[in-house]
Design a protein around this motif. Structure first.
Motif, PDB file in Angstrom:
ATOM      1  N   MET A 125       0.827  -1.171   0.000  1.00 21.49           N
ATOM      2  CA  MET A 125       0.000   0.000   0.000  1.00 21.49           C
ATOM      3  C   MET A 125       0.863   1.222   0.000  1.00 21.49           C
ATOM      4  SD  MET A 125      -1.171   0.631   3.673  1.00 21.49           S
ATOM      5  CE  MET A 125       0.131  -0.529   3.758  1.00 21.49           C
ATOM      6  N   ILE A 126       0.376   2.279  -0.565  1.00 27.11           N
ATOM      7  CA  ILE A 126       1.140   3.494  -0.678  1.00 27.11           C
ATOM      8  C   ILE A 126       0.524   4.524   0.246  1.00 27.11           C
ATOM      9  CG2 ILE A 126       2.461   4.373  -2.592  1.00 27.11           C
ATOM     10  CD1 ILE A 126       0.081   3.628  -4.268  1.00 27.11           C
ATOM     11  N   THR A 127       1.311   5.376   0.778  1.00 26.16           N
ATOM     12  CA  THR A 127       0.753   6.412   1.636  1.00 26.16           C
ATOM     13  C   THR A 127       1.273   7.752   1.182  1.00 26.16           C
ATOM     14  OG1 THR A 127       2.556   6.124   3.135  1.00 26.16           O
ATOM     15  CG2 THR A 127       0.540   4.957   3.629  1.00 26.16           C
ATOM     16  N   ALA A 128       0.700   8.782   1.747  1.00 28.91           N
ATOM     17  CA  ALA A 128       1.092  10.108   1.310  1.00 28.91           C
ATOM     18  C   ALA A 128       0.919  11.112   2.418  1.00 28.91           C
ATOM     19  CB  ALA A 128       0.231  10.528   0.125  1.00 28.91           C
ATOM     20  N   LEU A 170       0.049  -9.128   2.007  1.00 27.47           N
ATOM     21  CA  LEU A 170       1.066  -8.189   2.500  1.00 27.47           C
ATOM     22  C   LEU A 170       0.961  -8.043   4.020  1.00 27.47           C
ATOM     23  CD1 LEU A 170       3.227  -6.005   1.866  1.00 27.47           C
ATOM     24  CD2 LEU A 170       1.338  -4.378   1.662  1.00 27.47           C
ATOM     25  N   TYR A 171      -0.253  -7.888   4.513  1.00 28.12           N
ATOM     26  CA  TYR A 171      -0.436  -7.708   5.959  1.00 28.12           C
ATOM     27  C   TYR A 171      -0.211  -9.001   6.731  1.00 28.12           C
ATOM     28  CZ  TYR A 171      -1.599  -2.814   6.144  1.00 28.12           C
ATOM     29  OH  TYR A 171      -1.502  -1.445   6.109  1.00 28.12           O
ATOM     30  N   GLU A 172      -0.564 -10.130   6.129  1.00 28.68           N
ATOM     31  CA  GLU A 172      -0.257 -11.395   6.807  1.00 28.68           C
ATOM     32  C   GLU A 172       1.250 -11.521   7.005  1.00 28.68           C
ATOM     33  OE1 GLU A 172      -4.057 -14.030   5.285  1.00 28.68           O
ATOM     34  OE2 GLU A 172      -2.062 -14.468   4.458  1.00 28.68           O
ATOM     35  N   ILE A 214       4.685   3.704  15.514  1.00 30.66           N
ATOM     36  CA  ILE A 214       4.519   5.062  14.976  1.00 30.66           C
ATOM     37  C   ILE A 214       3.732   5.001  13.663  1.00 30.66           C
ATOM     38  CG2 ILE A 214       5.730   7.108  14.140  1.00 30.66           C
ATOM     39  CD1 ILE A 214       8.004   6.466  16.017  1.00 30.66           C
ATOM     40  N   GLY A 215       2.607   5.729  13.612  1.00 32.53           N
ATOM     41  CA  GLY A 215       1.743   5.706  12.421  1.00 32.53           C
ATOM     42  C   GLY A 215       0.952   4.420  12.357  1.00 32.53           C
ATOM     43  N   THR A 216       0.294   4.083  13.464  1.00 36.58           N
ATOM     44  CA  THR A 216      -0.361   2.774  13.642  1.00 36.58           C
ATOM     45  C   THR A 216      -1.557   2.557  12.726  1.00 36.58           C
ATOM     46  OG1 THR A 216       0.230   3.019  15.963  1.00 36.58           O
ATOM     47  CG2 THR A 216      -1.329   1.280  15.427  1.00 36.58           C
ATOM     48  N   GLY A 217      -2.204   3.629  12.276  1.00 38.63           N
ATOM     49  CA  GLY A 217      -3.431   3.457  11.505  1.00 38.63           C
ATOM     50  C   GLY A 217      -4.491   2.794  12.370  1.00 38.63           C
ATOM     51  N   VAL A 226       1.175   6.009  18.166  1.00 39.09           N
ATOM     52  CA  VAL A 226       1.204   7.400  17.696  1.00 39.09           C
ATOM     53  C   VAL A 226       0.499   7.414  16.346  1.00 39.09           C
ATOM     54  CG1 VAL A 226       2.690   9.290  16.953  1.00 39.09           C
ATOM     55  CG2 VAL A 226       3.405   7.809  18.846  1.00 39.09           C
ATOM     56  N   GLU A 227      -0.569   8.186  16.216  1.00 36.98           N
ATOM     57  CA  GLU A 227      -1.334   8.168  14.955  1.00 36.98           C
ATOM     58  C   GLU A 227      -2.106   9.484  14.819  1.00 36.98           C
ATOM     59  OE1 GLU A 227      -1.883   6.340  12.080  1.00 36.98           O
ATOM     60  OE2 GLU A 227      -3.248   8.012  11.721  1.00 36.98           O
ATOM     61  N   PRO A 228      -1.838  10.250  13.738  1.00 36.54           N
ATOM     62  CA  PRO A 228      -2.511  11.549  13.591  1.00 36.54           C
ATOM     63  C   PRO A 228      -3.990  11.470  13.219  1.00 36.54           C
ATOM     64  CG  PRO A 228      -0.988  11.159  11.766  1.00 36.54           C
ATOM     65  CD  PRO A 228      -0.786  10.049  12.737  1.00 36.54           C
ATOM     66  N   THR A 233       1.310  13.554  14.972  1.00 36.53           N
ATOM     67  CA  THR A 233       2.257  13.055  13.972  1.00 36.53           C
ATOM     68  C   THR A 233       3.541  12.568  14.660  1.00 36.53           C
ATOM     69  OG1 THR A 233       3.347  15.183  13.711  1.00 36.53           O
ATOM     70  CG2 THR A 233       1.454  14.748  12.272  1.00 36.53           C
ATOM     71  N   ALA A 234       4.330  11.836  13.893  1.00 35.29           N
ATOM     72  CA  ALA A 234       5.636  11.394  14.392  1.00 35.29           C
ATOM     73  C   ALA A 234       6.502  12.601  14.727  1.00 35.29           C
ATOM     74  CB  ALA A 234       6.315  10.532  13.334  1.00 35.29           C
ATOM     75  N   GLN A 235       6.392  13.647  13.908  1.00 30.65           N
ATOM     76  CA  GLN A 235       7.214  14.840  14.136  1.00 30.65           C
ATOM     77  C   GLN A 235       6.847  15.488  15.467  1.00 30.65           C
ATOM     78  OE1 GLN A 235       5.566  13.929  11.349  1.00 30.65           O
ATOM     79  NE2 GLN A 235       6.279  15.040   9.549  1.00 30.65           N
ATOM     80  N   GLU A 236       5.540  15.616  15.722  1.00 29.40           N
ATOM     81  CA  GLU A 236       5.087  16.244  16.973  1.00 29.40           C
ATOM     82  C   GLU A 236       5.483  15.377  18.175  1.00 29.40           C
ATOM     83  OE1 GLU A 236       1.176  18.365  14.940  1.00 29.40           O
ATOM     84  OE2 GLU A 236       1.006  16.381  15.840  1.00 29.40           O
ATOM     85  N   SER A 296       7.522   0.822  12.807  1.00 32.14           N
ATOM     86  CA  SER A 296       6.687   1.667  11.956  1.00 32.14           C
ATOM     87  C   SER A 296       6.476   0.928  10.640  1.00 32.14           C
ATOM     88  CB  SER A 296       7.338   3.027  11.718  1.00 32.14           C
ATOM     89  OG  SER A 296       6.427   3.861  11.039  1.00 32.14           O
ATOM     90  N   THR A 297       5.218   0.729  10.265  1.00 27.76           N
ATOM     91  CA  THR A 297       4.918  -0.003   9.041  1.00 27.76           C
ATOM     92  C   THR A 297       4.187   0.916   8.067  1.00 27.76           C
ATOM     93  OG1 THR A 297       2.846  -0.860  10.009  1.00 27.76           O
ATOM     94  CG2 THR A 297       4.796  -2.232  10.249  1.00 27.76           C
ATOM     95  N   PHE A 298       4.787   1.164   6.932  1.00 28.08           N
ATOM     96  CA  PHE A 298       4.196   1.932   5.832  1.00 28.08           C
ATOM     97  C   PHE A 298       3.743   3.329   6.265  1.00 28.08           C
ATOM     98  CE2 PHE A 298       2.910  -2.633   5.352  1.00 28.08           C
ATOM     99  CZ  PHE A 298       3.793  -2.959   4.343  1.00 28.08           C
TER     100      PHE A 298
END
Ligand SMILES: C[S@@+](CC[C@H](N)C(=O)[O-])C[C@H]1O[C@@H](n2cnc3c(N)ncnc32)[C@H](O)[C@@H]1O
Length: 248
Positions: free
Chosen positions: A1-4, A30-32, A53-56, A75-77, A102-105, A119-121
């Motif tokens: 998967m792609i993120t942005a 992919l997730y398995e 980080i960025g758990t979704g 951590v997830e925005p 966010t990870a930055q914050e 951190s995944t994707f």
């Protein structure tokens, strides 16, 4: 998967399309592979305190927590996605802390150490300088970091004909993996993210080749790096990079 990042951040704010996307097509395998690899790492290293980080909505994390169950920080925005993860952690009785940022914050203010950071994707959403800053914080706050990302070779111009043709072919393959929810997934996630690559505004996506991630990890202070191919995928193959600060 792609993120942005940038404009495409909204694809996570109203996450119905993203949720359908990661639960169908090639994302199932992919997730398995991703959760299976994380589960194996927890079994081997038995972290007491794990930071994601960025758990979704926890699609990679939650299935990995079935055997060894550390206390978890997430951590997830996206508030909507974070709420789904914390609801499931609560339901399973897993002790956790959650930060809706966010990870930055997060890394600008937090000082606690973690046995394992993953951190995944998600870190592909960060621009280059932010990636370097966040990775430096991670190297200073854990002995072991696990990154899962796609291997996306750098291209001088996205309009370069061979790259463009290849991108269209991959896009078509990705969309064909969805059936009943192809419109939702295509219009709500895949197209906004892919088209972000072709906009005139600042880039919306900051994916890297895996060797560029490895270089960033070394610059951040990780001494030992082990990389392995995790899964093939219509966009690019996914790799797991395990980085340790000591000799490993
Ligand atoms: C493709 S999803 C991956 C989610 C989850 N890690 C997984 O494997 O399913 C990317 C995630 O990164 C999050 N994200 C976007 N920008 C971020 C940032 N600056 N810091 C942390 N997470 C971010 C998004 O909200 C989204 O949940």
């Amino acid at each position: 998967m792609i993120t942005a990042g940038g404009d495409a951040a909204s694809v996570y704010d109203s996450p119905a399309a993203f949720r359908a996307f990661i639960r169908g097509g090639g994302n199932i395998g992919l997730y398995e592979a991703t959760s299976g690899a994380l589960r194996e790492l927890y079994r081997r290293h038995r972290p007491q305190r794990l930071l994601d980080i960025g758990t979704g909505d926890g699609m990679a994390l939650l299935p990995a927590l079935t055997e060894h169950r550390p206390a978890v920080g997430v951590v997830e925005p996206s508030a909507a996605l974070l709420a789904e993860t914390t609801a499931e952690l609560t339901r399973r009785g897993i002790p956790h802390l959650a930060w809706p940022c966010t990870a930055q914050e997060f890394t600008a203010t937090h000082t606690r150490r973690w046995d394992l950071v993953q951190s995944t994707f998600a870190l592909q959403s960060l621009p280059e300088a932010d990636k370097a800053r966040v990775l430096r914080w991670i190297a200073a706050h854990t002995d072991r970091f696990v990154l899962v990302e796609f291997d996306v070779p750098e291209v001088a111009s996205v309009w370069e004909p061979a790259w463009f043709r290849d991108c269209l072919a991959r896009l078509e393959r990705g969309l064909r993996e969805y059936d009943g929810d192809r419109d939702l997934v295509g219009a709500g996630f895949i197209l906004p993210v892919i088209l972000g690559k072709f906009g005139t505004a600042a880039p919306t996506n900051y994916e890297l080749a895996i060797d560029a991630w490895e270089a960033l990890l070394r610059e951040a202070g990780f001494a030992g790096i082990a990389t392995r191919r995790l899964a093939d995928y219509w966009w690019r193959p996914a790799f797991l990079v395990e980085a340790v600060t000591g000799a490993g």
